[in-house]
Design a protein around this motif. Structure first.
Motif, PDB file in Angstrom:
ATOM      1  N   ILE A  20       0.843  -1.204   0.000  1.00 19.17           N
ATOM      2  CA  ILE A  20       0.000   0.000   0.000  1.00 19.17           C
ATOM      3  C   ILE A  20       0.873   1.247   0.000  1.00 19.17           C
ATOM      4  O   ILE A  20       0.589   2.226  -0.711  1.00 19.17           O
ATOM      5  CB  ILE A  20      -0.962  -0.015   1.199  1.00 19.17           C
ATOM      6  CG1 ILE A  20      -2.072  -1.055   0.966  1.00 19.17           C
ATOM      7  CG2 ILE A  20      -1.575   1.370   1.450  1.00 19.17           C
ATOM      8  CD1 ILE A  20      -2.952  -1.314   2.165  1.00 19.17           C
ATOM      9  N   SER A  23       2.141   1.703  -3.371  1.00 22.88           N
ATOM     10  CA  SER A  23       1.061   2.139  -4.245  1.00 22.88           C
ATOM     11  C   SER A  23       0.836   3.643  -4.127  1.00 22.88           C
ATOM     12  O   SER A  23       0.647   4.340  -5.135  1.00 22.88           O
ATOM     13  CB  SER A  23      -0.218   1.384  -3.890  1.00 22.88           C
ATOM     14  OG  SER A  23      -1.240   1.640  -4.827  1.00 22.88           O
ATOM     15  N   LEU A  24       0.880   4.153  -2.893  1.00 23.41           N
ATOM     16  CA  LEU A  24       0.692   5.590  -2.679  1.00 23.41           C
ATOM     17  C   LEU A  24       1.853   6.399  -3.228  1.00 23.41           C
ATOM     18  O   LEU A  24       1.717   7.605  -3.475  1.00 23.41           O
ATOM     19  CB  LEU A  24       0.514   5.864  -1.182  1.00 23.41           C
ATOM     20  CG  LEU A  24      -0.823   5.397  -0.594  1.00 23.41           C
ATOM     21  CD1 LEU A  24      -0.813   5.528   0.928  1.00 23.41           C
ATOM     22  CD2 LEU A  24      -1.981   6.196  -1.182  1.00 23.41           C
ATOM     23  N   PHE A  76      -9.038  -2.007  -0.773  1.00 24.24           N
ATOM     24  CA  PHE A  76      -8.195  -0.878  -0.360  1.00 24.24           C
ATOM     25  C   PHE A  76      -7.796  -1.022   1.105  1.00 24.24           C
ATOM     26  O   PHE A  76      -7.992  -0.130   1.930  1.00 24.24           O
ATOM     27  CB  PHE A  76      -8.927   0.439  -0.615  1.00 24.24           C
ATOM     28  CG  PHE A  76      -9.140   0.716  -2.081  1.00 24.24           C
ATOM     29  CD1 PHE A  76      -8.105   1.168  -2.872  1.00 24.24           C
ATOM     30  CD2 PHE A  76     -10.374   0.477  -2.670  1.00 24.24           C
ATOM     31  CE1 PHE A  76      -8.289   1.399  -4.231  1.00 24.24           C
ATOM     32  CE2 PHE A  76     -10.564   0.711  -4.024  1.00 24.24           C
ATOM     33  CZ  PHE A  76      -9.520   1.166  -4.805  1.00 24.24           C
ATOM     34  N   TYR A  80      -5.499  -5.897  -0.509  1.00 23.27           N
ATOM     35  CA  TYR A  80      -4.766  -5.237  -1.595  1.00 23.27           C
ATOM     36  C   TYR A  80      -3.805  -6.209  -2.277  1.00 23.27           C
ATOM     37  O   TYR A  80      -3.541  -6.097  -3.481  1.00 23.27           O
ATOM     38  CB  TYR A  80      -4.001  -4.023  -1.061  1.00 23.27           C
ATOM     39  CG  TYR A  80      -3.373  -3.204  -2.169  1.00 23.27           C
ATOM     40  CD1 TYR A  80      -4.170  -2.407  -2.992  1.00 23.27           C
ATOM     41  CD2 TYR A  80      -2.005  -3.251  -2.416  1.00 23.27           C
ATOM     42  CE1 TYR A  80      -3.615  -1.677  -4.033  1.00 23.27           C
ATOM     43  CE2 TYR A  80      -1.438  -2.527  -3.447  1.00 23.27           C
ATOM     44  CZ  TYR A  80      -2.246  -1.734  -4.252  1.00 23.27           C
ATOM     45  OH  TYR A  80      -1.697  -1.023  -5.290  1.00 23.27           O
ATOM     46  N   LEU A 120      -5.569   5.898  -0.373  1.00 21.62           N
ATOM     47  CA  LEU A 120      -5.400   4.911  -1.440  1.00 21.62           C
ATOM     48  C   LEU A 120      -6.545   4.987  -2.445  1.00 21.62           C
ATOM     49  O   LEU A 120      -6.320   4.928  -3.664  1.00 21.62           O
ATOM     50  CB  LEU A 120      -5.323   3.512  -0.816  1.00 21.62           C
ATOM     51  CG  LEU A 120      -4.858   2.367  -1.709  1.00 21.62           C
ATOM     52  CD1 LEU A 120      -3.450   2.609  -2.225  1.00 21.62           C
ATOM     53  CD2 LEU A 120      -4.926   1.039  -0.951  1.00 21.62           C
TER      54      LEU A 120
END
Length: 283
Positions: A20, A23-24, A76, A80, A120
């Motif tokens: 995560i 991803s951010l 989310f 994920y 996210l």
């Protein structure tokens, strides 16, 4: 909705948080872009035990709307790691139903794997419409405890509500609506967020549903959506092993302590969403 007590290993939790974070940072943007045409156009973010399943199912009857194949995909956050292809597979590429939605009540929880959920969602989907359905905080707590008690053998008894860290996180925190609402308000513009109470939805189902349909961009036509003028009663507290769990009883002391804990947050939430402080009776 699905249980909020799915077993997750420490390693899976660490991996989820790590991915995560990446991803951010934009590391997965190119992957998500491959599935843009099949990702949600709106999300129901909670709260647990507030008729979110009923609402999602009702919306899924609308000819312009499709709801994810898995009820509560939790992508989310905890899921994920299942990847963008799996998430996109929850929806069909159907031009006749261009509005796609999902309902994951854990998105408004305090679990670590959902700490960055608002960021996210916004990073990958932008300021899409979010629906926050809430219920009288004490009634929601009662239902949530029954849900957990019926599914988890080592669920602490109700009288441990404020003394058990597990119950505080799982059951109490989900009734701190203002706390959860503000997590999203820090990321999403006001016009992207709609709050509604279960009581409003029950008292005025057609008007409330029309408001929700307009909010997510659907034709506000309720034909064929309601059952005898009401939302279908789905996922009640007595189902899925919870039928043998009696409604919990409040001692005077526990009830007052719980009210003292959550009422200030509830009143802030009501004020911030334009509702009177008398919306929920505490007696």
């Amino acid at each position: 909705m699905a249980s909020d007590a799915d077993p997750t290993s420490w390693l899976d939790t660490w991996r989820s948080r790590h991915q995560i974070k990446r991803s951010l940072q934009g590391r997965h943007d190119h992957i998500a872009a491959l599935y843009r045409s099949r990702l949600p156009t709106f999300i129901i973010i909670g709260a647990a035990k507030s008729a979110t399943t009923s609402l999602a199912t009702t919306l899924g009857r609308h000819p312009e709307i499709q709801i994810s194949r898995s009820m509560e995909p939790k992508f989310f956050g905890r899921h994920y790691l299942r990847g963008w292809q799996w998430y996109a597979s929850q929806f069909a590429e159907d031009p006749q139903r261009p509005l796609r939605g999902e309902a994951s009540t854990m998105y408004s929880s305090s679990y670590g794997t959902y700490a960055s959920t608002p960021e996210l969602i916004h990073h990958h989907l932008g300021p899409i419409p979010l629906i926050y359905l809430v219920r009288h905080p004490l009634r929601r707590i009662e239902s949530h405890w029954r849900h957990w008690r019926g599914r988890i053998k080592d669920c602490p008894p109700f009288d441990q509500l404020l003394r058990s860290p597990r119950l505080r996180q799982r059951v109490i925190d989900a009734s701190l609506y203002h706390q959860q609402w503000q997590r999203y308000r820090r990321v999403f513009p006001e016009q992207s967020m709609l709050s509604m109470t279960t009581e409003e939805l029950s008292a005025n189902p057609k008007t409330s549903l029309e408001r929700i349909l307009r909010f997510i961009g659907a034709t506000p036509d309720c034909a064929g959506l309601l059952e005898k003028g009401q939302l279908p009663l789905l996922n009640p507290a007595g189902s899925k092993g919870r039928k043998n769990v009696a409604a919990p009883g409040w001692s005077d002391e526990l009830k007052q302590q719980t009210i003292d804990l959550i009422r200030p947050d509830s009143e802030r939430f009501l004020a911030s969403t334009g509702r009177p402080s008398t919306t929920w009776a505490w007696n």
